[in-house]
Write an enzyme that holds these catalytic residues in place. Structure first.
Site, short mmCIF file in Angstrom:
data_model
loop_
_atom_site.label_atom_id
_atom_site.label_comp_id
_atom_site.label_asym_id
_atom_site.label_seq_id
_atom_site.Cartn_x
_atom_site.Cartn_y
_atom_site.Cartn_z
N ASP A 6 0.13 -2.32 -2.39
CA ASP A 6 -0.89 -2.69 -1.42
C ASP A 6 -1.13 -4.19 -1.60
O ASP A 6 -1.84 -4.61 -2.52
CB ASP A 6 -2.18 -1.90 -1.67
CG ASP A 6 -3.28 -2.25 -0.69
OD1 ASP A 6 -2.98 -2.40 0.51
OD2 ASP A 6 -4.44 -2.38 -1.12
N GLU A 51 2.71 -1.79 2.19
CA GLU A 51 1.97 -1.76 3.44
C GLU A 51 2.29 -3.02 4.24
O GLU A 51 2.33 -4.12 3.69
CB GLU A 51 0.47 -1.70 3.15
CG GLU A 51 -0.38 -1.57 4.40
CD GLU A 51 -1.85 -1.40 4.07
OE1 GLU A 51 -2.23 -0.30 3.65
OE2 GLU A 51 -2.59 -2.39 4.22
N ASP A 91 -7.90 -0.66 -4.57
CA ASP A 91 -6.58 -1.22 -4.26
C ASP A 91 -5.46 -0.39 -4.89
O ASP A 91 -4.38 -0.24 -4.30
CB ASP A 91 -6.48 -2.68 -4.73
CG ASP A 91 -7.45 -3.58 -3.97
OD1 ASP A 91 -7.37 -3.63 -2.73
OD2 ASP A 91 -8.30 -4.21 -4.62
#
Length: 159
Positions: free
Chosen positions: A7, A67, A140
């Site tokens: 991420d 992502e 996160d």
């Protein structure tokens, strides 16, 4: 199959590892890399890249997933996030680890079933899918585990 989920962020980059054997998915490790905000952009990118490389060396993932960057209202923030993403994605590429890319909506839809789920819903489903996950895991890191889970499910569908 060991999958590293990423991420990306310039301040906080989440990472999460899962092991997938058939339909069984288990938690391996997760964490957050927090870049020092008093460093220059180049130094922060190097710090993030070095830390992701260390995760790869420590845990030896077979594949990685990240992502995709979404466009913010602030174009400067979007560009900086893109630079962080480049530094992050370079680490697995240097180790000949394939990297899949998923949009935030793809990840949420795969993990929660709804493409516009909020962070709490994603975290709750990650915890359900990975019951051995430690109680206090940073958001996160949870998001990175969602990326890894999405990739694990997509691998199964695309085979």
């Amino acid at each position: 199959m060991r999958i590293l989920g990423l991420d990306p962020g310039l301040r906080h980059t989440g990472w999460g590892l899962i092991e997938k054997e058939g339909s069984k998915v288990t938690f391996v490790a997760a964490g957050v890399i927090s870049a020092q905000t008093d460093l220059s952009l180049a130094e922060r990118l190097a710090e993030i890249h070095t830390a992701i490389t260390q995760v790869i060396l420590d845990f030896k993932p077979d594949e990685a997933a990240i992502e995709e960057t979404f466009v913010n209202k602030n174009p400067t923030s979007t560009l900086k996030l893109g630079q962080a993403r480049g530094a992050i994605i370079l680490a697995p590429a240097e180790h000949k680890i394939s990297v899949a890319e998923y949009t935030p909506n793809q990840i949420k839809k795969m993990v929660v079933g709804v493409g516009h789920a909020d962070k709490n819903q994603v975290d709750m489903m990650v915890r359900r899918m990975l019951p051995t996950l430690p109680e206090h895991i940073p958001p996160d890191a949870s998001d990175a585990l969602a990326v890894a889970l999405c990739h694990g499910f997509m691998r199964s569908v695309l085979k």
